[in-house]
Write a protein that holds these residues in place. Structure first.
Motif, PDB file in Angstrom:
ATOM      1  N   TRP A 176      27.726 -23.802 -36.792  1.00  0.00           N
ATOM      2  CA  TRP A 176      26.319 -23.726 -36.394  1.00  0.00           C
ATOM      3  C   TRP A 176      25.446 -24.605 -37.286  1.00  0.00           C
ATOM      4  CZ3 TRP A 176      24.120 -22.901 -32.140  1.00  0.00           C
ATOM      5  CH2 TRP A 176      24.633 -21.983 -31.216  1.00  0.00           C
ATOM      6  N   ARG A 177      25.755 -24.642 -38.577  1.00  0.00           N
ATOM      7  CA  ARG A 177      24.972 -25.485 -39.480  1.00  0.00           C
ATOM      8  C   ARG A 177      25.077 -26.942 -39.053  1.00  0.00           C
ATOM      9  NH1 ARG A 177      27.257 -23.918 -43.742  1.00  0.00           N
ATOM     10  NH2 ARG A 177      25.888 -22.145 -44.025  1.00  0.00           N
ATOM     11  N   GLY A 178      26.268 -27.370 -38.724  1.00  0.00           N
ATOM     12  CA  GLY A 178      26.467 -28.738 -38.282  1.00  0.00           C
ATOM     13  C   GLY A 178      25.804 -29.027 -36.951  1.00  0.00           C
ATOM     14  N   LEU A 179      25.859 -28.057 -36.034  1.00  0.00           N
ATOM     15  CA  LEU A 179      25.247 -28.254 -34.719  1.00  0.00           C
ATOM     16  C   LEU A 179      23.733 -28.358 -34.829  1.00  0.00           C
ATOM     17  CD1 LEU A 179      27.365 -25.761 -32.573  1.00  0.00           C
ATOM     18  CD2 LEU A 179      27.428 -28.253 -32.452  1.00  0.00           C
ATOM     19  N   ALA A 185      22.602 -27.901 -30.959  1.00  0.00           N
ATOM     20  CA  ALA A 185      22.549 -26.460 -30.716  1.00  0.00           C
ATOM     21  C   ALA A 185      22.172 -26.140 -29.273  1.00  0.00           C
ATOM     22  CB  ALA A 185      21.576 -25.797 -31.681  1.00  0.00           C
ATOM     23  N   SER A 186      21.294 -26.937 -28.685  1.00  0.00           N
ATOM     24  CA  SER A 186      20.853 -26.680 -27.308  1.00  0.00           C
ATOM     25  C   SER A 186      22.023 -26.713 -26.335  1.00  0.00           C
ATOM     26  CB  SER A 186      19.797 -27.700 -26.882  1.00  0.00           C
ATOM     27  OG  SER A 186      18.629 -27.554 -27.644  1.00  0.00           O
ATOM     28  N   ARG A 187      22.906 -27.684 -26.532  1.00  0.00           N
ATOM     29  CA  ARG A 187      24.081 -27.783 -25.661  1.00  0.00           C
ATOM     30  C   ARG A 187      24.963 -26.541 -25.791  1.00  0.00           C
ATOM     31  NH1 ARG A 187      28.381 -31.129 -28.075  1.00  0.00           N
ATOM     32  NH2 ARG A 187      28.995 -29.056 -28.751  1.00  0.00           N
ATOM     33  N   THR A 188      25.156 -26.094 -27.024  1.00  0.00           N
ATOM     34  CA  THR A 188      26.006 -24.933 -27.255  1.00  0.00           C
ATOM     35  C   THR A 188      25.363 -23.660 -26.696  1.00  0.00           C
ATOM     36  OG1 THR A 188      26.860 -26.005 -29.238  1.00  0.00           O
ATOM     37  CG2 THR A 188      27.282 -23.659 -29.015  1.00  0.00           C
ATOM     38  N   LEU A 189      24.050 -23.551 -26.818  1.00  0.00           N
ATOM     39  CA  LEU A 189      23.350 -22.413 -26.217  1.00  0.00           C
ATOM     40  C   LEU A 189      23.525 -22.420 -24.700  1.00  0.00           C
ATOM     41  CD1 LEU A 189      20.068 -22.351 -28.320  1.00  0.00           C
ATOM     42  CD2 LEU A 189      21.796 -20.550 -28.216  1.00  0.00           C
ATOM     43  N   ALA A 190      23.467 -23.599 -24.101  1.00  0.00           N
ATOM     44  CA  ALA A 190      23.658 -23.717 -22.651  1.00  0.00           C
ATOM     45  C   ALA A 190      25.065 -23.270 -22.258  1.00  0.00           C
ATOM     46  CB  ALA A 190      23.409 -25.152 -22.199  1.00  0.00           C
ATOM     47  N   GLU A 191      26.041 -23.534 -23.118  1.00  0.00           N
ATOM     48  CA  GLU A 191      27.415 -23.095 -22.838  1.00  0.00           C
ATOM     49  C   GLU A 191      27.511 -21.570 -22.863  1.00  0.00           C
ATOM     50  OE1 GLU A 191      29.722 -25.131 -25.763  1.00  0.00           O
ATOM     51  OE2 GLU A 191      29.360 -27.110 -24.884  1.00  0.00           O
ATOM     52  N   HIS A 192      26.801 -20.949 -23.794  1.00  0.00           N
ATOM     53  CA  HIS A 192      26.768 -19.481 -23.829  1.00  0.00           C
ATOM     54  C   HIS A 192      26.082 -18.918 -22.584  1.00  0.00           C
ATOM     55  CE1 HIS A 192      27.782 -20.068 -28.107  1.00  0.00           C
ATOM     56  NE2 HIS A 192      28.182 -18.807 -28.095  1.00  0.00           N
ATOM     57  N   GLU A 193      25.027 -19.571 -22.150  1.00  0.00           N
ATOM     58  CA  GLU A 193      24.328 -19.135 -20.939  1.00  0.00           C
ATOM     59  C   GLU A 193      25.259 -19.209 -19.729  1.00  0.00           C
ATOM     60  OE1 GLU A 193      20.876 -21.561 -20.629  1.00  0.00           O
ATOM     61  OE2 GLU A 193      19.860 -20.626 -22.338  1.00  0.00           O
ATOM     62  N   ALA A 194      26.057 -20.266 -19.666  1.00  0.00           N
ATOM     63  CA  ALA A 194      26.994 -20.422 -18.547  1.00  0.00           C
ATOM     64  C   ALA A 194      28.046 -19.309 -18.550  1.00  0.00           C
ATOM     65  CB  ALA A 194      27.671 -21.791 -18.628  1.00  0.00           C
ATOM     66  N   ILE A 195      28.514 -18.950 -19.730  1.00  0.00           N
ATOM     67  CA  ILE A 195      29.481 -17.848 -19.835  1.00  0.00           C
ATOM     68  C   ILE A 195      28.844 -16.556 -19.340  1.00  0.00           C
ATOM     69  CG2 ILE A 195      30.801 -16.409 -21.438  1.00  0.00           C
ATOM     70  CD1 ILE A 195      31.130 -18.949 -23.192  1.00  0.00           C
ATOM     71  N   PHE A 196      27.621 -16.288 -19.784  1.00  0.00           N
ATOM     72  CA  PHE A 196      26.928 -15.068 -19.370  1.00  0.00           C
ATOM     73  C   PHE A 196      26.746 -15.023 -17.853  1.00  0.00           C
ATOM     74  CE2 PHE A 196      22.830 -13.237 -18.096  1.00  0.00           C
ATOM     75  CZ  PHE A 196      23.125 -11.894 -18.303  1.00  0.00           C
ATOM     76  N   HIS A 197      26.303 -16.102 -17.259  1.00  0.00           N
ATOM     77  CA  HIS A 197      26.060 -16.105 -15.817  1.00  0.00           C
ATOM     78  C   HIS A 197      27.361 -15.919 -15.032  1.00  0.00           C
ATOM     79  CE1 HIS A 197      21.830 -16.781 -16.077  1.00  0.00           C
ATOM     80  NE2 HIS A 197      21.966 -17.916 -16.739  1.00  0.00           N
ATOM     81  N   ALA A 198      28.443 -16.490 -15.525  1.00  0.00           N
ATOM     82  CA  ALA A 198      29.737 -16.303 -14.861  1.00  0.00           C
ATOM     83  C   ALA A 198      30.181 -14.851 -14.937  1.00  0.00           C
ATOM     84  CB  ALA A 198      30.780 -17.215 -15.503  1.00  0.00           C
ATOM     85  N   LEU A 199      29.982 -14.240 -16.082  1.00  0.00           N
ATOM     86  CA  LEU A 199      30.341 -12.830 -16.246  1.00  0.00           C
ATOM     87  C   LEU A 199      29.463 -11.928 -15.377  1.00  0.00           C
ATOM     88  CD1 LEU A 199      30.821 -12.720 -20.124  1.00  0.00           C
ATOM     89  CD2 LEU A 199      32.614 -12.360 -18.418  1.00  0.00           C
ATOM     90  N   SER A 200      28.184 -12.277 -15.270  1.00  0.00           N
ATOM     91  CA  SER A 200      27.254 -11.427 -14.523  1.00  0.00           C
ATOM     92  C   SER A 200      27.589 -11.380 -13.036  1.00  0.00           C
ATOM     93  CB  SER A 200      25.813 -11.907 -14.720  1.00  0.00           C
ATOM     94  OG  SER A 200      25.635 -13.196 -14.166  1.00  0.00           O
TER      95      SER A 200
END
Length: 235
Positions: A176-179, A185-200
């Motif tokens: 996270w420090r490097g990102l 960080a924005s790209r990685t946050l978007a990846e988490h959002e995609a995981i959440f939406h797929a799970l939902s």
């Protein structure tokens, strides 16, 4: 095998066969030594070793007991081992590879089992990550919690303990420090959002695909930075 190793193996065998089931109290040291055909010193060393491994619990003034032998207890040492490997770039890459092999499949399984309450908890951590965009410590905390809830939704305690141990708090903080420093960080946050939406939507294939993309991108980022001149900065 050394005599101590043999003593440990004998005591483990009593536990494995159910002669000493989870929660049971061991005989007093002289009786245990006689039962195993060992000296009291060897019996004591075997007990100490298995206590360190969380197989046994020594209760002062009460005696020694077999623990619950739950995976979360027996495998918790993995996390400590991972923390000790932080300076070994090859080991870190191996750990990320193991995570890539396990986490997408686990996320797919979670899609079939996750409850509405667990989804709401995942969403809370996702929102907290968005709010903590420039705060590495908070990003790290909620990132770990996000994935923990997802994997916990599988109902597989062994899988949860393994993946938590492999990820490692220090390794997550480095990434996270490097990102954040690289403004990725924005790209990685978007990846988490995609995981959440797929799970939902309980979409198994999409859940696996989004998790695979996320872990693969993190793995690639780590490989590049471990090879680059920035590697010392990450330590």
């Amino acid at each position: 095998m050394s005599l101590t190793d043999k003593a440990i193996a004998q005591l483990r065998e009593l536990i494995r066969t159910g002669a000493l089931p989870p929660g049971s109290k061991l005989p007093p040291e002289p009786d245990l030594a006689a039962q195993l055909g060992l000296s009291r010193n060897l019996a004591r060393e075997a007990v100490k070793a298995l206590a360190v491994a969380r197989v046994l619990e020594v209760r002062r003034g009460d005696g020694t007991y077999v623990t619950s032998l739950q995976p979360s207890l027996l495998l918790e040492g993995i996390g400590g081992a991972v923390e000790l490997l932080q300076g070994d770039s090859a080991a870190l890459q191996d750990l990320m590879e193991v995570r890539r092999l396990l986490e997408p499949v686990a996320t797919a399984l979670a899609a079939t089992r996750i409850s509405d309450e667990q989804l709401a908890e995942v969403k809370q951590h996702l929102e907290a990550m968005r709010e903590a965009r420039d705060d590495v410590e908070q990003l790290n905390i909620h990132d770990a919690a996000f994935h923990r809830v997802v994997i916990a939704a599988t109902g597989n305690e062994t899988l949860l303990t393994l993946l938590e141990g492999i990820s490692g708090r220090t390794l997550r903080a480095r990434i996270w420090r490097g990102l954040v420093d690289a403004q990725a960080a924005s790209r990685t946050l978007a990846e988490h959002e995609a995981i959440f939406h797929a799970l939902s939507t309980r979409d198994v294939l999409r859940s696996q695909a989004t998790a695979l993309l996320h872990v693969s991108n993190t793995e690639q980022w780590l490989r590049e930075h471990l090879r680059s001149d920035q590697a010392p900065h990450l330590r």
